[in-house]
Motif scaffolding. Structure first.
Motif, PDB file in Angstrom:
ATOM      1  N   MET A   1       0.833  -1.267  -0.117  1.00  0.00           N
ATOM      2  CA  MET A   1      -0.034   0.032  -0.120  1.00  0.00           C
ATOM      3  C   MET A   1       0.722   1.175  -0.013  1.00  0.00           C
ATOM      4  O   MET A   1       1.802   1.397   0.586  1.00  0.00           O
ATOM      5  N   LYS A   2       0.563   2.101  -0.817  1.00  0.00           N
ATOM      6  CA  LYS A   2       1.365   3.459  -0.947  1.00  0.00           C
ATOM      7  C   LYS A   2       0.940   4.630  -0.230  1.00  0.00           C
ATOM      8  O   LYS A   2      -0.209   5.037  -0.506  1.00  0.00           O
ATOM      9  N   TYR A   3       1.450   5.157   1.004  1.00  0.00           N
ATOM     10  CA  TYR A   3       0.907   6.137   1.680  1.00  0.00           C
ATOM     11  C   TYR A   3       1.907   7.121   2.131  1.00  0.00           C
ATOM     12  O   TYR A   3       1.924   7.965   2.900  1.00  0.00           O
ATOM     13  N   GLY A   4       3.238   6.942   1.544  1.00  0.00           N
ATOM     14  CA  GLY A   4       4.307   7.763   1.654  1.00  0.00           C
ATOM     15  C   GLY A   4       4.027   9.414   1.485  1.00  0.00           C
ATOM     16  O   GLY A   4       4.471  10.340   2.270  1.00  0.00           O
ATOM     17  N   ALA A   5       3.206   9.637   0.455  1.00  0.00           N
ATOM     18  CA  ALA A   5       2.864  11.018   0.115  1.00  0.00           C
ATOM     19  C   ALA A   5       1.818  11.618   1.144  1.00  0.00           C
ATOM     20  O   ALA A   5       1.871  12.499   1.530  1.00  0.00           O
ATOM     21  N   ILE A   6       0.991  10.847   1.888  1.00  0.00           N
ATOM     22  CA  ILE A   6       0.098  11.084   2.757  1.00  0.00           C
ATOM     23  C   ILE A   6       1.088  11.595   4.293  1.00  0.00           C
ATOM     24  O   ILE A   6       0.754  12.540   4.759  1.00  0.00           O
ATOM     25  N   LEU A   7       1.898  10.602   4.228  1.00  0.00           N
ATOM     26  CA  LEU A   7       2.930  10.766   5.765  1.00  0.00           C
ATOM     27  C   LEU A   7       3.602  12.108   5.374  1.00  0.00           C
ATOM     28  O   LEU A   7       3.785  12.949   6.427  1.00  0.00           O
ATOM     29  N   LYS A   8       4.103  12.171   4.343  1.00  0.00           N
ATOM     30  CA  LYS A   8       4.950  13.532   3.863  1.00  0.00           C
ATOM     31  C   LYS A   8       3.990  14.751   4.127  1.00  0.00           C
ATOM     32  O   LYS A   8       4.275  15.727   4.699  1.00  0.00           O
ATOM     33  N   ASP A  58      -7.077  12.848  11.680  1.00  0.00           N
ATOM     34  CA  ASP A  58      -8.001  12.713  10.611  1.00  0.00           C
ATOM     35  C   ASP A  58      -7.587  11.930   9.480  1.00  0.00           C
ATOM     36  O   ASP A  58      -8.340  11.180   9.096  1.00  0.00           O
ATOM     37  N   VAL A  59      -6.410  12.018   9.244  1.00  0.00           N
ATOM     38  CA  VAL A  59      -5.554  11.352   7.972  1.00  0.00           C
ATOM     39  C   VAL A  59      -5.768   9.926   8.352  1.00  0.00           C
ATOM     40  O   VAL A  59      -6.008   9.255   7.413  1.00  0.00           O
ATOM     41  N   MET A  60      -5.469   9.596   9.484  1.00  0.00           N
ATOM     42  CA  MET A  60      -5.126   7.866   9.841  1.00  0.00           C
ATOM     43  C   MET A  60      -6.794   7.607   9.891  1.00  0.00           C
ATOM     44  O   MET A  60      -6.870   6.360   9.254  1.00  0.00           O
ATOM     45  N   VAL A  61      -7.699   8.176  10.371  1.00  0.00           N
ATOM     46  CA  VAL A  61      -9.025   7.653  10.325  1.00  0.00           C
ATOM     47  C   VAL A  61      -9.496   7.315   8.904  1.00  0.00           C
ATOM     48  O   VAL A  61     -10.104   6.469   8.518  1.00  0.00           O
ATOM     49  N   ALA A  62      -9.424   8.342   7.985  1.00  0.00           N
ATOM     50  CA  ALA A  62      -9.717   8.320   6.691  1.00  0.00           C
ATOM     51  C   ALA A  62      -8.942   7.257   6.239  1.00  0.00           C
ATOM     52  O   ALA A  62      -9.634   6.486   5.260  1.00  0.00           O
ATOM     53  N   PHE A  63      -7.662   7.045   6.193  1.00  0.00           N
ATOM     54  CA  PHE A  63      -7.068   5.870   5.587  1.00  0.00           C
ATOM     55  C   PHE A  63      -7.491   4.404   5.886  1.00  0.00           C
ATOM     56  O   PHE A  63      -7.702   3.785   5.157  1.00  0.00           O
ATOM     57  N   ILE A  64      -7.783   4.544   7.374  1.00  0.00           N
ATOM     58  CA  ILE A  64      -8.124   3.107   7.881  1.00  0.00           C
ATOM     59  C   ILE A  64      -9.586   2.873   7.349  1.00  0.00           C
ATOM     60  O   ILE A  64      -9.905   1.798   7.204  1.00  0.00           O
ATOM     61  N   CYS A  65     -10.284   3.783   7.047  1.00  0.00           N
ATOM     62  CA  CYS A  65     -11.798   3.701   6.860  1.00  0.00           C
ATOM     63  C   CYS A  65     -11.850   3.473   5.129  1.00  0.00           C
ATOM     64  O   CYS A  65     -12.970   3.299   4.585  1.00  0.00           O
ATOM     65  N   MET A  67     -10.556   5.306   2.636  1.00  0.00           N
ATOM     66  CA  MET A  67     -10.544   6.642   1.660  1.00  0.00           C
ATOM     67  C   MET A  67      -9.123   6.374   0.901  1.00  0.00           C
ATOM     68  O   MET A  67      -8.029   6.293   1.601  1.00  0.00           O
ATOM     69  N   ASP A  68      -9.364   6.568  -0.429  1.00  0.00           N
ATOM     70  CA  ASP A  68      -8.098   6.666  -1.200  1.00  0.00           C
ATOM     71  C   ASP A  68      -7.057   7.865  -1.047  1.00  0.00           C
ATOM     72  O   ASP A  68      -7.318   8.861  -0.524  1.00  0.00           O
ATOM     73  N   GLY A  69      -5.818   7.579  -1.137  1.00  0.00           N
ATOM     74  CA  GLY A  69      -4.869   8.502  -0.732  1.00  0.00           C
ATOM     75  C   GLY A  69      -5.190   9.725  -1.438  1.00  0.00           C
ATOM     76  O   GLY A  69      -4.643  11.001  -0.902  1.00  0.00           O
ATOM     77  N   LEU A  70      -5.369   9.697  -2.789  1.00  0.00           N
ATOM     78  CA  LEU A  70      -5.645  11.030  -3.483  1.00  0.00           C
ATOM     79  C   LEU A  70      -6.644  11.958  -2.894  1.00  0.00           C
ATOM     80  O   LEU A  70      -6.387  13.093  -2.784  1.00  0.00           O
ATOM     81  N   THR A  71      -7.770  11.319  -2.483  1.00  0.00           N
ATOM     82  CA  THR A  71      -8.720  11.943  -1.715  1.00  0.00           C
ATOM     83  C   THR A  71      -8.260  12.604  -0.366  1.00  0.00           C
ATOM     84  O   THR A  71      -8.571  13.795  -0.150  1.00  0.00           O
ATOM     85  N   ILE A  72      -7.531  11.936   0.216  1.00  0.00           N
ATOM     86  CA  ILE A  72      -6.790  12.308   1.592  1.00  0.00           C
ATOM     87  C   ILE A  72      -5.977  13.630   1.299  1.00  0.00           C
ATOM     88  O   ILE A  72      -6.146  14.743   1.910  1.00  0.00           O
TER      89      ILE A  72
END
Length: 89
Positions: A1-8, A58-65, A67-72
């Motif tokens: 799963m790619k989420y590096g951009a979200i963390l950044k 809020d990002v973590m909740v959206a991710f766990i639920c 929601m795709d990375g682009l929307t976040i």
């Protein structure tokens, strides 16, 4: 799963450098870079701590639920660019 951009994005939104966040997480700056570029996958506890320190729960909740990375990212950027001086533009 790619989420590096979200963390950044969470780190940048909080105004922290990679070095500052690494110090707070008790990890190396190079590891922060690897997580943000998807070359290393963080454990859930590190992901949780990262989002807590950057005030991005809020990002973590959206991710766990699911929601795709682009929307976040779009939601994060709309908050950053749309809120100036206490007013949404």
């Amino acid at each position: 799963m790619k989420y590096g951009a979200i963390l950044k994005a969470a780190r940048v939104r909080s105004g922290l450098s990679q070095e500052e966040l690494a110090h707070m997480l008790h990890i190396n700056q190079s590891d922060v870079s690897k997580y943000e570029s998807d070359r290393k996958e963080p454990h859930m506890s590190l992901f949780r701590d990262w989002t807590a320190l950057t005030q991005a729960q809020d990002v973590m909740v959206a991710f766990i639920c699911g929601m795709d990375g682009l929307t976040i990212l779009q939601n994060m950027m709309s908050v950053v660019t749309g809120f100036i001086g206490g007013w949404f533009i």
